[in-house]
Write an enzyme that holds these catalytic residues in place. Structure first.
Site, mmCIF file in Angstrom:
data_model
loop_
_atom_site.group_PDB
_atom_site.id
_atom_site.type_symbol
_atom_site.label_atom_id
_atom_site.label_comp_id
_atom_site.label_asym_id
_atom_site.label_seq_id
_atom_site.Cartn_x
_atom_site.Cartn_y
_atom_site.Cartn_z
ATOM 1 N N MET A 1 11.044 24.581 1.502
ATOM 2 C CA MET A 1 10.166 23.746 0.685
ATOM 3 C C MET A 1 10.948 22.889 -0.310
ATOM 4 O O MET A 1 10.666 21.709 -0.480
ATOM 5 C CB MET A 1 9.158 24.630 -0.056
ATOM 6 C CG MET A 1 8.075 23.841 -0.775
ATOM 7 S SD MET A 1 6.919 24.888 -1.661
ATOM 8 C CE MET A 1 5.993 25.622 -0.340
ATOM 9 N N TYR B 1 15.451 30.615 6.525
ATOM 10 C CA TYR B 1 14.342 31.338 7.152
ATOM 11 C C TYR B 1 14.492 31.433 8.664
ATOM 12 O O TYR B 1 14.813 30.452 9.335
ATOM 13 C CB TYR B 1 13.015 30.633 6.850
ATOM 14 C CG TYR B 1 12.595 30.712 5.409
ATOM 15 C CD1 TYR B 1 12.419 31.938 4.779
ATOM 16 C CD2 TYR B 1 12.377 29.550 4.675
ATOM 17 C CE1 TYR B 1 12.032 32.005 3.444
ATOM 18 C CE2 TYR B 1 11.981 29.598 3.349
ATOM 19 C CZ TYR B 1 11.808 30.830 2.734
ATOM 20 O OH TYR B 1 11.429 30.883 1.432
ATOM 21 N N ARG C 1 -10.895 -0.419 14.788
ATOM 22 C CA ARG C 1 -10.850 0.294 13.512
ATOM 23 C C ARG C 1 -11.762 -0.497 12.586
ATOM 24 O O ARG C 1 -12.958 -0.534 12.804
ATOM 25 C CB ARG C 1 -9.395 0.416 13.036
ATOM 26 C CG ARG C 1 -9.186 1.473 11.987
ATOM 27 C CD ARG C 1 -7.713 1.668 11.632
ATOM 28 N NE ARG C 1 -7.073 0.455 11.102
ATOM 29 C CZ ARG C 1 -5.847 0.396 10.603
ATOM 30 N NH1 ARG C 1 -5.098 1.490 10.577
ATOM 31 N NH2 ARG C 1 -5.339 -0.732 10.160
ATOM 32 N N LYS D 1 0.843 -1.209 0.000
ATOM 33 C CA LYS D 1 0.000 0.000 0.000
ATOM 34 C C LYS D 1 0.878 1.258 0.000
ATOM 35 O O LYS D 1 2.092 1.166 0.255
ATOM 36 C CB LYS D 1 -0.921 -0.012 1.217
ATOM 37 C CG LYS D 1 -0.181 0.002 2.552
ATOM 38 C CD LYS D 1 -1.112 -0.308 3.705
ATOM 39 C CE LYS D 1 -0.353 -0.263 5.019
ATOM 40 N NZ LYS D 1 -1.173 -0.748 6.147
HETATM 41 C C1 LIG Z 1 -0.373 -1.764 6.754
HETATM 42 C C2 LIG Z 1 -0.917 -3.041 7.241
HETATM 43 C C3 LIG Z 1 -0.067 -4.129 7.494
HETATM 44 C C4 LIG Z 1 1.439 -4.037 7.420
HETATM 45 O O1 LIG Z 1 1.943 -3.446 8.596
HETATM 46 P P1 LIG Z 1 3.538 -3.381 8.884
HETATM 47 O O2 LIG Z 1 3.624 -2.972 10.296
HETATM 48 O O3 LIG Z 1 4.084 -2.332 7.964
HETATM 49 O O4 LIG Z 1 4.079 -4.720 8.615
HETATM 50 C C5 LIG Z 1 -0.647 -5.323 7.844
HETATM 51 N N1 LIG Z 1 -1.999 -5.444 7.965
HETATM 52 C C6 LIG Z 1 -2.833 -4.411 7.746
HETATM 53 C C7 LIG Z 1 -4.301 -4.605 7.909
HETATM 54 C C8 LIG Z 1 -2.325 -3.164 7.397
HETATM 55 O O5 LIG Z 1 -3.166 -2.152 7.194
#
Ligand SMILES: *Cc1c(COP(=O)(O)O)cnc(C)c1O
Length: 394
Positions: free
Chosen positions: A335, A287, A155, A56
């Site tokens: 930036m 800055y 969640r 992701k």
């Molecule tokens: C992002 C995620 C993971 C991976 O987590 P890491 O700590 O980066 O290994 C696993 N399961 C779910 C549901 C996630 O959202």
């Protein structure tokens, strides 16, 4: 001698020759490191457990397609993404491995798209299950889905107590094919002896309880619970699959989990020196003049800033590497640019590249080095590098 041949002569690898000379900053990604990490993870898994590579957020900033291919080569059998678009990107790159969407989809259009692209949605309850059932109706196909249980994260997922009943109800829907049940750990990267360990144990116990109460037909489901931390903690959290993000990219999720398996960081952030200048003692720089030179100082202006992902709250707290030498960053990070004190590096020249994050020879700057100085976590640092930085495979 040119900068590059000097670097070669010094024995430091300088890949800037492969980089578009028109780029002033970039991210180097090593698919070999990802592949090796996937292989190391697979060797570490309990028997019969397999690896889902979590790609992701554009593969935690490394490039999702690059990472997915390398992880599959290293032994991963499944991929995890957060959003529909991330899943589609993998399919468009002709990646055929199973893909699980870890986020919740709410719109029928999103779920229809999932079915069209052969992506597995996560269900948190009957609402999504019925939507999927209706969408698959008349297509002649069964919609593969997974059910998420909330065992202590509050969640996504249904309440864990409802797990057995929901598994049963989803199994009654003839257009659905329930492939897995899973949950997510909230505190696995926390203290080994404190409350965090107790919470992880409780989540595992709840997950186990649900599995024990599944209807008989539910026992062939793919069961998974562990993220990187859970995976490194031990076999009792591995079940049929583990979902690994951070460790796949070469980083331990906590200090006490370092060295459990060998991991190679896969990402390096580099930028070029765009100007060298000398200032007298007592001169304010950048800055707010947060830096005032105590002595005559040789400053290197570097073409990378917070709009690239070098967090502004790290101003004055980090350093960059050049041929193994650490050059302190001084003044406010702006930036698009930042300043280094290059007084101790007379060889640093306009056009030279420096390493902001990652390895340079024997020296290394980790995402943890940054995150501990700016109230962040390595995950956020890695996925904070913006699209403005081209990804270069090495
Ligand atoms: C992002 C995620 C993971 C991976 O987590 P890491 O700590 O980066 O290994 C696993 N399961 C779910 C549901 C996630 O959202």
């Amino acid at each position: 001698m040119s900068e590059l041949s000097r670097a070669a002569a010094d024995g430091f690898r300088d890949f800037s020759a492969d980089v578009d000379p028109c780029q002033r900053a970039w991210v180097e990604v090593s698919p070999q490191a990802i592949e090796a990490n996937a292989a190391a993870l697979c060797r570490h898994l309990a028997e019969r457990s397999s690896l889902m590579a979590v790609v992701k957020a554009d593969g935690y900033g490394h490039g999702a397609v690059t990472v997915a291919r390398a992880a599959l080569k290293g032994g991963a059998t499944c991929l995890g993404v957060a959003t529909l678009q991330e899943g589609i990107e993998l399919r468009q790159a002709a990646i055929e491995a199973p893909v699980l969407l870890l986020g919740n989809l709410t719109q029928p259009e999103e779920l229809r798209s999932c079915l069209d692209w052969a992506l597995m949605p996560t269900l948190s309850g009957m609402r999504e299950a019925l939507l999927c059932q209706n969408l698959a109706d008349g297509t002649g196909r069964r919609f593969p889905v997974q059910l998420k249980l909330d065992t202590g994260m509050a969640r996504l997922g249904c309440n864990w107590e409802e797990g057995p009943r929901l598994v049963d109800a989803i199994r009654q829907l003839e257009n659905l094919e329930l492939r897995g049940v899973y949950s997510h750990l909230a505190c696995a990267d926390g203290d080994l002896n404190g409350n965090d360990a107790a919470i992880t144990a409780q989540q595992n116990q709840r997950f186990q309880d649900v599995l024990n109460h599944l209807p008989r037909r539910g026992r062939d489901l793919c069961r998974h619970l562990a993220n990187s931390a859970g995976t490194l903690l031990g076999h009792d959290l591995h079940y049929d699959m583990v979902r690994v993000g951070l460790a796949l990219y070469g980083h331990a999720p906590a200090q006490h989990l370092e060295g459990v398996i060998p991991l190679q960081p896969a990402l390096t952030v580099k930028a070029r020196v765009t100007l060298i200048r000398s200032i007298r003692a007592g001169v304010g720089a950048s800055y707010g003049h947060r830096f005032i030179s105590e002595r005559p100082t040789r400053l290197a202006v570097v073409g990378i800033g917070y709009a690239d992902g070098v967090v502004r709250s790290l101003s004055g707290k980090i350093h960059a590497l050049h041929r193994g030498k650490a050059l302190p960053q001084v003044g406010a990070i702006t930036m698009d640019q930042l300043l280094l004190d290059a007084s101790e590096a007379p060889e640093l020249d306009t056009g030279s590249s420096v390493t902001l994050l990652g390895c340079d020879g024997e020296s290394q700057i980790s995402p943890q080095d940054w995150s501990s100085r700016c109230d962040s976590i390595p995950w956020e640092i890695l996925c904070g590098f913006k699209q403005r930085l081209p990804r270069v495979e090495i």
